[in-house]
Design a protein around this motif. Structure first.
Motif, PDB file in Angstrom:
ATOM      1  N   GLY A  32      39.255  33.865  46.003  1.00  0.00           N
ATOM      2  CA  GLY A  32      40.662  33.628  46.308  1.00  0.00           C
ATOM      3  C   GLY A  32      41.392  33.065  45.061  1.00  0.00           C
ATOM      4  N   SER A  33      40.803  32.079  44.268  1.00  0.00           N
ATOM      5  CA  SER A  33      41.120  31.666  43.031  1.00  0.00           C
ATOM      6  C   SER A  33      41.558  32.548  42.182  1.00  0.00           C
ATOM      7  CB  SER A  33      40.283  30.756  42.432  1.00  0.00           C
ATOM      8  OG  SER A  33      39.900  29.660  43.265  1.00  0.00           O
ATOM      9  N   LEU A  34      40.586  33.517  41.869  1.00  0.00           N
ATOM     10  CA  LEU A  34      40.650  34.644  41.139  1.00  0.00           C
ATOM     11  C   LEU A  34      41.934  35.448  41.600  1.00  0.00           C
ATOM     12  CD1 LEU A  34      39.533  36.296  38.678  1.00  0.00           C
ATOM     13  CD2 LEU A  34      38.252  37.659  40.106  1.00  0.00           C
ATOM     14  N   ILE A 160      49.219  43.801  28.288  1.00  0.00           N
ATOM     15  CA  ILE A 160      49.271  43.749  29.671  1.00  0.00           C
ATOM     16  C   ILE A 160      48.142  44.708  30.318  1.00  0.00           C
ATOM     17  CG2 ILE A 160      50.462  44.219  31.728  1.00  0.00           C
ATOM     18  CD1 ILE A 160      52.811  42.844  30.341  1.00  0.00           C
ATOM     19  N   LYS A 161      48.199  45.815  29.784  1.00  0.00           N
ATOM     20  CA  LYS A 161      47.164  47.116  30.267  1.00  0.00           C
ATOM     21  C   LYS A 161      45.769  46.408  30.068  1.00  0.00           C
ATOM     22  CE  LYS A 161      49.857  50.971  29.840  1.00  0.00           C
ATOM     23  NZ  LYS A 161      50.056  52.370  29.085  1.00  0.00           N
ATOM     24  N   LYS A 162      45.512  45.964  29.144  1.00  0.00           N
ATOM     25  CA  LYS A 162      43.937  45.346  28.533  1.00  0.00           C
ATOM     26  C   LYS A 162      43.676  44.317  29.435  1.00  0.00           C
ATOM     27  CE  LYS A 162      44.113  46.670  23.873  1.00  0.00           C
ATOM     28  NZ  LYS A 162      44.123  46.245  22.277  1.00  0.00           N
ATOM     29  N   ILE A 163      44.648  43.164  29.814  1.00  0.00           N
ATOM     30  CA  ILE A 163      44.293  42.220  30.549  1.00  0.00           C
ATOM     31  C   ILE A 163      44.188  42.532  31.929  1.00  0.00           C
ATOM     32  CG2 ILE A 163      45.283  39.916  31.640  1.00  0.00           C
ATOM     33  CD1 ILE A 163      46.749  39.738  28.710  1.00  0.00           C
ATOM     34  N   LEU A 168      40.668  43.254  36.786  1.00  0.00           N
ATOM     35  CA  LEU A 168      39.999  43.914  37.831  1.00  0.00           C
ATOM     36  C   LEU A 168      38.729  44.244  37.668  1.00  0.00           C
ATOM     37  CD1 LEU A 168      42.901  46.888  37.826  1.00  0.00           C
ATOM     38  CD2 LEU A 168      42.494  45.075  39.500  1.00  0.00           C
ATOM     39  N   VAL A 169      38.339  44.425  36.721  1.00  0.00           N
ATOM     40  CA  VAL A 169      36.604  44.395  36.523  1.00  0.00           C
ATOM     41  C   VAL A 169      36.016  43.407  36.842  1.00  0.00           C
ATOM     42  CG1 VAL A 169      34.932  44.476  34.404  1.00  0.00           C
ATOM     43  CG2 VAL A 169      36.642  46.128  34.595  1.00  0.00           C
ATOM     44  N   ILE A 170      36.751  42.021  36.386  1.00  0.00           N
ATOM     45  CA  ILE A 170      35.818  40.709  36.966  1.00  0.00           C
ATOM     46  C   ILE A 170      36.163  40.610  38.499  1.00  0.00           C
ATOM     47  CG2 ILE A 170      36.338  38.113  36.660  1.00  0.00           C
ATOM     48  CD1 ILE A 170      37.079  38.727  33.669  1.00  0.00           C
ATOM     49  N   SER A 171      37.367  40.988  38.872  1.00  0.00           N
ATOM     50  CA  SER A 171      37.245  40.901  40.295  1.00  0.00           C
ATOM     51  C   SER A 171      36.445  41.735  41.123  1.00  0.00           C
ATOM     52  CB  SER A 171      38.713  41.381  40.811  1.00  0.00           C
ATOM     53  OG  SER A 171      39.670  40.474  40.154  1.00  0.00           O
ATOM     54  N   ALA A 172      36.256  43.023  40.476  1.00  0.00           N
ATOM     55  CA  ALA A 172      35.067  43.827  41.228  1.00  0.00           C
ATOM     56  C   ALA A 172      33.711  43.199  41.092  1.00  0.00           C
ATOM     57  CB  ALA A 172      35.157  45.089  40.512  1.00  0.00           C
TER      58      ALA A 172
END
Length: 292
Positions: A32-34, A160-163, A168-172
């Motif tokens: 949730g924090s992420l 912004i695209k890189k971030i 998204l990778v970290i979220s996955a």
């Protein structure tokens, strides 16, 4: 002796339930924090984008009615966040204040032009879309030129695209870890009742009948863990919003509400699926395999 053993088993069972709740709470709280970071990163990025100004300069021969018509059409355009007309007199006054002296005293005339500062909506601030808008406005006969910081827009879009990609990778990765941790905790709690499962099966109970109480118990644990995680997220959100009001953390109420709902449903879904798989595994084991 038997009662002592039963108390020991009950303590183990309670401990396994508590560990499941703690695992669910911590993992969902981190997710949730992420999610909050993801939501606010877009908001912050949009704020930066919407500070980029596209300036329309008019020819000295431009008629007032033409300027007014363009000003009105720009204000109503889908891509416009806001627009401000700046007369050549106001521009000269601002420039004089900036340099600390009246430059027109040396020149004898005002070389500046009437202009409109157009602030675009974030979705239209990209190298391609901004150029299309600029070319469309510049094509008008009474417009002298349209300027904007093209390099800044390109830099913003690329960063912004890189971030976004790495978030998204970290979220996955966090989602996978969440599923594995919660699944592991639930499997341990079901493992403690494996003999009960097999005994019920041996006396003729169907798999569905045996599985139902385990699933509902785990779902209730998932709901409790999710609620505790949401309470923690709400406290953190309130604290950060009070400490850093400039971030406007509570402005995106729809997205925040959707995130809270998603975290709650995720807690229920993971516990349901994990318990279903875990009980199914023990239901399919032979009696002699329960000791391994």
């Amino acid at each position: 002796m038997a009662s002592s053993f039963e108390r020991y088993q009950k303590r183990r069972l309670v401990f396994s339930y508590v560990s499941v709740i703690i695992s669910i709470t911590l993992v969902l709280f981190l997710l949730g924090s992420l999610g909050i970071v993801v939501i606010k990163s877009k908001t912050v990025a949009d704020q930066f984008k919407e500070k980029v100004v596209l300036t329309v300069y008019f020819k000295d021969t431009a008629k007032e009615v033409e300027i007014k018509q363009l000003e009105k059409s720009l204000a109503l355009a889908d891509y416009t966040k806001s627009s401000v007309f700046v007369s050549k007199e106001a521009a000269a006054e601002a420039h004089s204040e900036e340099i600390g002296e009246n430059f027109m005293d040396f020149l004898g005339y005002n070389p500046l032009q009437n202009s409109i500062d157009v602030y675009l909506k974030a979705d239209y601030v990209s190298p391609t879309k901004t150029k299309e808008i600029s070319d469309e406005i510049a094509a008008k006969d009474f417009v002298d030129e349209v300027t904007y910081d093209q390099s800044l827009i390109t830099l913003l879009s690329d960063n912004i695209k890189k971030i976004t990609f790495w978030v998204l990778v970290i979220s996955a990765v966090f989602t996978v870890i969440a599923v594995l941790l919660i699944n592991s905790s639930i499997r341990l709690s079901v493992y403690a009742k494996r003999f009960t499962i097999k005994t019920m099966q041996m006396v003729g109970a169907t798999k569905r009948f045996i599985r139902r109480p385990f699933v509902w118990r785990s779902v209730r644990l998932g709901i409790l863990g999710a609620l505790l995680a949401l309470i923690g997220m709400a406290v953190i959100l309130y604290y950060l919003n009070e400490t850093f009001p400039e971030f406007s953390l509570l402005d995106d109420k729809v997205l925040i509400g959707a995130l809270f709902l998603g975290i709650f449903l995720l807690g229920v879904l993971i516990t349901w699926v994990s318990t279903f798989i875990a009980t199914q595994r023990f239901l399919n084991l032979r009696t002699d395999e329960l000791y391994y």
